[in-house]
Write an enzyme that holds these catalytic residues in place. Structure first.
Site, PDB file in Angstrom:
ATOM      1  N   ALA A   1       0.875  -1.093   0.008  1.00  0.00           N
ATOM      2  CA  ALA A   1      -0.038   0.049   0.001  1.00  0.00           C
ATOM      3  C   ALA A   1       0.978   1.233  -0.044  1.00  0.00           C
ATOM      4  CB  ALA A   1      -0.833   0.048   1.254  1.00  0.00           C
TER       5      ALA A   1
ATOM      6  N   THR B   1      -6.527  -0.597   8.436  1.00  0.00           N
ATOM      7  CA  THR B   1      -5.878   0.354   9.621  1.00  0.00           C
ATOM      8  C   THR B   1      -6.885   0.855  10.605  1.00  0.00           C
ATOM      9  OG1 THR B   1      -4.771   2.541   9.748  1.00  0.00           O
ATOM     10  CG2 THR B   1      -6.197   2.247   7.779  1.00  0.00           C
TER      11      THR B   1
ATOM     12  N   TYR C   1      -5.398   8.757   3.463  1.00  0.00           N
ATOM     13  CA  TYR C   1      -5.049   7.455   3.760  1.00  0.00           C
ATOM     14  C   TYR C   1      -6.102   6.491   4.312  1.00  0.00           C
ATOM     15  CZ  TYR C   1      -2.573   3.668   6.062  1.00  0.00           C
ATOM     16  OH  TYR C   1      -2.076   2.256   6.569  1.00  0.00           O
TER      17      TYR C   1
HETATM   18  N1  LIG Z   1       2.744   0.658   9.309  1.00  0.00           N
HETATM   19  C1  LIG Z   1       1.885   0.934  10.190  1.00  0.00           C
HETATM   20  O1  LIG Z   1       2.139   1.491  11.235  1.00  0.00           O
HETATM   21  C2  LIG Z   1       0.337   0.468   9.854  1.00  0.00           C
HETATM   22  C3  LIG Z   1      -0.639   0.644  10.441  1.00  0.00           C
HETATM   23  C4  LIG Z   1      -1.953   0.289  10.180  1.00  0.00           C
HETATM   24  C5  LIG Z   1      -2.096  -0.406   8.956  1.00  0.00           C
HETATM   25  N2  LIG Z   1      -1.011  -0.798   8.218  1.00  0.00           N
HETATM   26  C6  LIG Z   1      -1.289  -1.479   7.049  1.00  0.00           C
HETATM   27  O2  LIG Z   1      -0.430  -2.660   6.997  1.00  0.00           O
HETATM   28  C7  LIG Z   1       0.167  -3.043   5.745  1.00  0.00           C
HETATM   29  C8  LIG Z   1       1.520  -3.217   5.880  1.00  0.00           C
HETATM   30  O3  LIG Z   1       2.042  -1.957   6.444  1.00  0.00           O
HETATM   31  P1  LIG Z   1       3.958  -1.845   6.492  1.00  0.00           P
HETATM   32  O4  LIG Z   1       4.008  -1.111   7.639  1.00  0.00           O
HETATM   33  O5  LIG Z   1       4.423  -3.142   6.473  1.00  0.00           O
HETATM   34  O6  LIG Z   1       3.936  -1.159   5.107  1.00  0.00           O
HETATM   35  P2  LIG Z   1       5.375  -0.756   4.334  1.00  0.00           P
HETATM   36  O7  LIG Z   1       6.520  -1.087   5.059  1.00  0.00           O
HETATM   37  O8  LIG Z   1       5.289   0.712   4.072  1.00  0.00           O
HETATM   38  O9  LIG Z   1       5.393  -1.622   3.185  1.00  0.00           O
HETATM   39  C9  LIG Z   1       4.457  -1.534   2.069  1.00  0.00           C
HETATM   40  C10 LIG Z   1       4.891  -2.359   0.729  1.00  0.00           C
HETATM   41  O10 LIG Z   1       4.427  -1.925  -0.322  1.00  0.00           O
HETATM   42  C11 LIG Z   1       4.842  -1.975  -1.288  1.00  0.00           C
HETATM   43  N3  LIG Z   1       4.239  -1.207  -2.408  1.00  0.00           N
HETATM   44  C12 LIG Z   1       3.834  -0.173  -2.498  1.00  0.00           C
HETATM   45  N4  LIG Z   1       3.569   0.556  -3.686  1.00  0.00           N
HETATM   46  C13 LIG Z   1       3.877  -0.500  -4.348  1.00  0.00           C
HETATM   47  C14 LIG Z   1       3.291  -1.101  -6.080  1.00  0.00           C
HETATM   48  N5  LIG Z   1       2.967  -0.040  -6.658  1.00  0.00           N
HETATM   49  N6  LIG Z   1       3.671  -2.199  -6.267  1.00  0.00           N
HETATM   50  C15 LIG Z   1       4.414  -3.117  -5.502  1.00  0.00           C
HETATM   51  N7  LIG Z   1       4.620  -2.999  -4.252  1.00  0.00           N
HETATM   52  C16 LIG Z   1       4.218  -1.747  -3.721  1.00  0.00           C
HETATM   53  C17 LIG Z   1       6.321  -1.312  -1.027  1.00  0.00           C
HETATM   54  O11 LIG Z   1       7.307  -1.838  -1.908  1.00  0.00           O
HETATM   55  P3  LIG Z   1       9.041  -1.535  -1.858  1.00  0.00           P
HETATM   56  O12 LIG Z   1       9.325  -1.591  -0.475  1.00  0.00           O
HETATM   57  O13 LIG Z   1       9.712  -2.569  -2.525  1.00  0.00           O
HETATM   58  O14 LIG Z   1       8.890  -0.347  -2.517  1.00  0.00           O
HETATM   59  C18 LIG Z   1       6.556  -1.825   0.466  1.00  0.00           C
HETATM   60  O15 LIG Z   1       7.257  -3.100   0.518  1.00  0.00           O
HETATM   61  C19 LIG Z   1      -0.228  -1.893   4.686  1.00  0.00           C
HETATM   62  O16 LIG Z   1      -1.240  -2.363   4.220  1.00  0.00           O
HETATM   63  C20 LIG Z   1      -0.846  -0.722   5.821  1.00  0.00           C
HETATM   64  O17 LIG Z   1      -1.606   0.263   5.232  1.00  0.00           O
HETATM   65  C21 LIG Z   1       0.092  -0.432   8.452  1.00  0.00           C
END
Ligand SMILES: NC(=O)c1ccc[n+]([C@@H]2O[C@H](COP(=O)([O-])OP(=O)(O)OC[C@H]3O[C@@H](n4cnc5c(N)ncnc54)[C@H](OP(=O)(O)O)[C@@H]3O)[C@@H](O)[C@H]2O)c1
Length: 203
Positions: A72, A113, A136
């Protein structure tokens, strides 16, 4: 099983965990080059999920039965700055994966989220009314709706504060940022009027 966003915080942990489970053949997609090259037993593909033709071809070749969709645009500021991109990545990609699962009897796990809520009356139950305040949160809520409307089998996880050590040292998060500042004896400036729920899961 296909994991999207395999370079991300959650994606990396899932790859680590699931690639050791011999019941699954694990496939992974991320936007940039593989950040987990030392993990064995899974197939990585660098692919922009927003390229719907490429994604379609990939799905029809790999034919995953389960998809865990972690990819995302996760930056709140990034979504606010580019609403079109946020809709394309966070909503349209989820719809394409949901449509694929509907057609193939697959199962989709979508990461959403707590930002689908406005924070006025927490802690929330899953059937409480949503009211996202940020682009978001709005895009994530729309992703939930398109998945529900697709008629596929799915689970939606509204997670909160994902953090941990990532193989790519350039990727930070709240905990790593605070650790780095404090280890340099630098003061940190944080809000003290926000309460988040957290269940610690070590994987
Ligand atoms: N982080 C938080 O605190 C949090 C809180 C609530 C919910 N969430 C949800 O949980 C999920 C995982 O979060 P996270 O923190 O692990 O996210 P993250 O570390 O930001 O990782 C997101 C991943 O999405 C990939 N991505 C983005 N655009 C893309 C595209 N066009 N094509 C292919 N891959 C793409 C990125 O790839 P690259 O790294 O290769 O660029 C990255 O690996 C997300 O859906 C987020 O909305 C996160």
């Amino acid at each position: 099983m296909l994991i999207t966003g395999s370079n991300g915080f959650l994606g990396q942990k899932l790859i680590d965990l699931l690639s050791k489970n011999l019941n699954y053949e694990v496939f992974a997609i991320s936007m940039n080059k593989n950040d987990n090259p030392n993990v064995a037993n899974y197939h990585f593909q660098q692919l922009d999920l927003m390229n719907s033709d490429l994604l379609n071809t990939y799905l029809s070749e790999v034919k995953p039965n389960y998809i865990i969709h972690t990819a995302a645009i996760t930056s709140v500021e990034g979504c606010e700055a580019d609403k079109v991109l946020s809709e394309k990545m966070n909503v349209e990609v989820a719809k394409q994966l949901a449509d694929y699962c509907k057609q193939t009897n697959g199962f989709l796990v979508q990461l959403s989220t707590d930002f689908v809520f406005d924070g006025q009356n927490g802690p929330y139950k899953e059937d409480d009314s949503t009211n996202p305040l940020s682009e978001y949160g709005k895009s994530k809520l729309r992703s939930e709706q398109v998945i529900h409307n697709s008629g596929c089998e799915y689970a939606i996880l509204r997670t909160i504060l994902v953090y941990g050590i990532n193989a790519n040292p350039n990727r930070s998060n709240l905990v790593l940022w605070a650790k780095e500042k404090l280890s340099k004896n630098e003061p940190i400036k944080v809000v003290k009027d926000q309460w988040r729920m957290q269940r610690l899961l070590m994987i």
